[in-house]
Structures are given as structure tokens and as C-alpha cells.
Design a protein around this motif. Structure first.
Motif, PDB file in Angstrom:
ATOM      1  N   VAL A  58      87.089  43.931  38.173  1.00  0.00           N
ATOM      2  CA  VAL A  58      87.901  42.818  38.669  1.00  0.00           C
ATOM      3  C   VAL A  58      88.480  42.009  37.518  1.00  0.00           C
ATOM      4  O   VAL A  58      89.649  41.599  37.547  1.00  0.00           O
ATOM      5  N   LEU A  59      87.681  41.778  36.478  1.00  0.00           N
ATOM      6  CA  LEU A  59      88.182  41.040  35.311  1.00  0.00           C
ATOM      7  C   LEU A  59      89.324  41.797  34.637  1.00  0.00           C
ATOM      8  O   LEU A  59      90.265  41.183  34.115  1.00  0.00           O
ATOM      9  N   GLU A 108      84.100  34.984  41.568  1.00  0.00           N
ATOM     10  CA  GLU A 108      85.498  35.387  41.721  1.00  0.00           C
ATOM     11  C   GLU A 108      86.041  35.093  43.117  1.00  0.00           C
ATOM     12  O   GLU A 108      87.207  35.367  43.403  1.00  0.00           O
ATOM     13  N   LEU A 122      96.026  36.850  48.021  1.00  0.00           N
ATOM     14  CA  LEU A 122      95.066  37.290  47.006  1.00  0.00           C
ATOM     15  C   LEU A 122      94.997  38.811  46.991  1.00  0.00           C
ATOM     16  O   LEU A 122      95.108  39.451  48.032  1.00  0.00           O
ATOM     17  N   LEU A 151      91.484  43.516  36.166  1.00  0.00           N
ATOM     18  CA  LEU A 151      92.683  43.224  36.968  1.00  0.00           C
ATOM     19  C   LEU A 151      93.292  41.909  36.519  1.00  0.00           C
ATOM     20  O   LEU A 151      94.498  41.817  36.261  1.00  0.00           O
ATOM     21  N   HIS A 152      92.466  40.875  36.411  1.00  0.00           N
ATOM     22  CA  HIS A 152      92.969  39.548  36.066  1.00  0.00           C
ATOM     23  C   HIS A 152      93.563  39.503  34.657  1.00  0.00           C
ATOM     24  O   HIS A 152      94.529  38.777  34.409  1.00  0.00           O
ATOM     25  N   SER A 153      92.987  40.262  33.733  1.00  0.00           N
ATOM     26  CA  SER A 153      93.472  40.241  32.349  1.00  0.00           C
ATOM     27  C   SER A 153      94.751  41.058  32.162  1.00  0.00           C
ATOM     28  O   SER A 153      95.403  40.962  31.130  1.00  0.00           O
ATOM     29  N   SER A 207      96.634  45.293  44.210  1.00  0.00           N
ATOM     30  CA  SER A 207      97.224  44.066  43.658  1.00  0.00           C
ATOM     31  C   SER A 207      98.537  43.734  44.342  1.00  0.00           C
ATOM     32  O   SER A 207      99.188  42.758  43.988  1.00  0.00           O
ATOM     33  N   THR A 209      89.747  34.177  44.054  1.00  0.00           N
ATOM     34  CA  THR A 209      90.744  34.858  43.217  1.00  0.00           C
ATOM     35  C   THR A 209      91.038  36.260  43.736  1.00  0.00           C
ATOM     36  O   THR A 209      92.022  36.869  43.326  1.00  0.00           O
ATOM     37  N   ILE A 210      90.175  36.777  44.630  1.00  0.00           N
ATOM     38  CA  ILE A 210      90.361  38.119  45.167  1.00  0.00           C
ATOM     39  C   ILE A 210      89.651  38.188  46.516  1.00  0.00           C
ATOM     40  O   ILE A 210      88.634  37.524  46.724  1.00  0.00           O
TER      41      ILE A 210
END
Length: 349
Positions: A291-292, A233, A204, A294-296, A268, A236-237
Motif C-alpha cells: 500500500v505504501l 491507512e 479512495l 501505491l502512495h509513493s 487506483s 487513504t484506501i
């Protein structure tokens, strides 16, 4: 792989030694996997270096792989240690009152040891004994704590921290494991030279607070905001904190020094991204949006191409790529019992 070929006869001899001590084939199983032929297995368990020794209990891979000496004696000793009872049975409740409150303690109170409730507790302890201290009491000794039947409680660190009681089924392994893991593994963990490689292997990305060792105020604020904004989250992290003095190297890669701490960044494993301003930590939703993004893929996109057009004020030029921070990641080198080196992918030594 030359190192795999060197380990193979040692691994096989260790299995023969253990087989003599534990002849029941269901007690300990040694197995080997050719990851060229079975790449699906290697991918499933994120095996990226060879040889790797992983321990499984009840079909579940333990997060700590074997990193001891590659000798028959050392491997056999490791298995013997893993077979030892992870739960200390207390003979007097006073032992619990004097338990080390700097540790996380899980205590099970049972009517009898030969029960399904205790066997489930034992399975959980076998997996999480590195993260918590497990204690148990039985029969008359535990009677005062079993007013409503068998009982499991958690004593968190701190002399005055209140106990927490497990309220689910005592025979449901998944429920007890999830509850115990939540108590034994803190939401925000410290990354050190000793556990850095282990944390990386969880696969992660990292959200890291770099802070000075004695700056507990910033750490507490980070912990509060992670719990408030990012609990959804989890999984996921990884939420981590690091000593600025010890981890000067990754700070250097984001153009920071200990004098700039506290600093929040995401790694990452491809790049490191810096949270713009630590003082914005308590702004509602600010850390979560980081954080979002990063995911997007927004952080990665902006890393290479500058701010998205919709984020650029009229007349403001798009960021020059040359001003971007260097690409970096927490990079694993040869495992060592005493050292974990952090280097960006293209570091030139």
C-alpha cells in the motif's frame, strides 16, 4: 447537459410537493448547482457525471446518492423516507434481546426523549441508519441499563459477540459519530454490483481480496492482516473483498481467473496492481509496504518502466513493458439499480 435539462422541471415540481408537506424551510431544502459556473463545488464533492442528486444532513454529504427513478413521485417519496424516524423505540427490553443479530445494532438508553443526549444520538442515526439498526429505550424501560446515566451500546453481528459501550460525551456529535461509524461500517467491506458505484464515488483507491464465496478462511486472514498492518491507512484506501465468480471481469484484466483465487490487488482507478503472492500476506509489513508503494508512486512507476534499478538483482534485465498487465480501473457506466459493470478504461467491446 440534455439529461440535466430533462430533470430540472421534475426536480422543481418535487420541491413544490415537499414544500407543501414540510412548509418550514429549515426542514427540507432543495438546491441546484451549475457545475460549469461553480466547478469548485463540483470538485469538492467529486461530482463527475450529470445530473447528480446528493443528500446532505447537518451539512454532511451522505455517501449514498439518490439513484431512484427520475420522477416527481419517486423523488418526493425518497424525501418522505429520509424524514421518517431512523430509530425504533422499544417498549420492552425483551425486544432488544430478540434483535436480529445478523445486523449491527446500536442501542441508546435514555432517561427522557426530550434531551440533548437523545438529539445527538438522533443526528447520528439519521446519517448511519443504512449501515446499522438503531434502537432506543426511555424512562422506566431503560432504567436497568442506565446504572451510570444515559448509555449507548453496540451489539455486533453474531449471537455470542460481546457488547461494546460508548464511553465518550453523549452530547459531542463528532465523537459519537466517529465511534458509531467505526462500529457500523466494517473495516473490510464487500463490493457488490449494488454498491460498486457508491464505493467508487468515495474517491479512495481499492485494496481488494478476490476470493471464492465459500473461502471464509482467506477472508478472515485478510481481515486480520488489514487490521494488524493497515489500520493507520484507513481513510487513504478502501479495504474490500469480492466474489471471484461474480467479478471475473476485473480478474481477467490482471490476467487471473477464479482458479487463481485468492488474489489481492489494488485498483487506483488508473491501473490495477497485483500483490505478488497471497501466501506472503502474513509476512510482517508485506501488505503495508504494498500500500505504501501505491502512495509513493512506486507501483505506478514500475507499472510503466519496470522495477526500480535498486530493486533489480545484478544481471537481471528490467521488465519488458510488453509483459505488463493491461491498464484497468473500476469504471462506472450508466447507473442502474440492478447492474454495475466493471471495465478497464480502454476496453474494446
Amino acid at each position: 447537459c440534455r439529461f440535466s435539462q430533462m430533470l430540472h422541471p421534475i426536480f422543481e415540481e418535487a420541491s413544490n410537493v415537499i414544500k407543501e408537506e414540510y412548509p418550514d424551510k429549515n426542514q427540507v431544502v432543495f438546491a441546484r448547482v451549475d457545475c460549469d459556473q461553480h466547478s469548485d463545488i463540483a470538485q469538492r464533492y467529486r461530482i463527475s457525471k450529470y445530473p447528480t442528486l446528493k443528500l446532505f444532513r447537518n451539512g454532511m454529504m451522505m455517501k449514498r446518492e439518490y439513484r431512484g427513478q427520475r420522477s416527481v413521485t419517486a423523488i418526493a417519496d425518497y424525501i418522505r423516507q429520509q424524514k421518517s424516524n431512523p430509530i425504533r423505540e422499544v417498549q420492552d427490553l425483551e425486544e432488544i434481546n430478540t434483535a436480529d443479530r445478523s445486523r449491527r445494532n446500536i442501542i441508546g438508553y435514555f432517561e427522557q426523549k426530550d434531551s440533548e443526549n437523545y438529539r445527538t444520538f438522533e443526528r447520528v442515526a439519521n446519517i448511519l441508519h443504512d449501515d446499522c439498526v438503531f434502537l432506543s429505550a426511555f424512562g422506566a424501560i431503560s432504567k436497568a441499563e442506565r446504572f451510570s446515566g444515559d448509555n449507548i451500546i453496540y451489539k455486533p453481528p453474531g449471537e455470542n459477540a460481546p457488547d461494546m459501550v460508548y464511553l465518550g460525551s453523549l452530547t459531542n456529535f463528532d465523537l459519537i459519530y466517529a465511534w458509531t461509524q467505526d462500529k457500523c461500517v466494517p473495516l473490510v467491506r464487500e463490493i457488490t454490483f449494488e454498491n460498486g458505484e457508491e464505493l467508487t464515488e468515495e474517491g479512495l483507491p481499492f485494496l481488494i481480496l478476490f476470493h471464492m464465496k465459500d473461502d471464509l478462511e482467506s477472508l478472515e486472514k485478510f481481515q486480520q492482516e488489514v487490521a494488524r498492518q493497515l489500520i493507520s491507512e484507513k481513510g487513504t484506501i478502501n479495504f474490500l473483498h469480492a466474489d471471484c465468480d461474480k467479478f471475473r471481469h476485473p480478474l481477467l484484466h490482471i490476467q487471473k481467473t477464479p482458479a487463481d483465487c485468492p488474489v489481492i490487488a489494488i485498483d487506483s482507478f488508473r491501473h490495477m496492481y497485483v500483490f505478488p503472492d497471497f501466501s506472503d500476506l502474513s509476512v510482517p509489513g508485506k501488505l503495508k509496504q504494498f500500500v505504501l508503494d501505491l502512495h509513493s508512486g512506486k507501483l505506478h512507476r514500475e507499472f510503466h518502466h519496470g522495477p526500480d534499478p535498486t530493486d533489480v538483482a545484478p544481471g537481471q534485465p528490467i521488465q519488458d513493458l510488453a509483459s505488463s498487465p493491461p491498464e484497468s480501473s473500476f469504471q462506472k457506466l450508466a447507473p442502474s439499480e440492478h447492474r454495475y459493470t466493471l471495465l478497464r478504461e480502454k476496453d474494446e467491446l
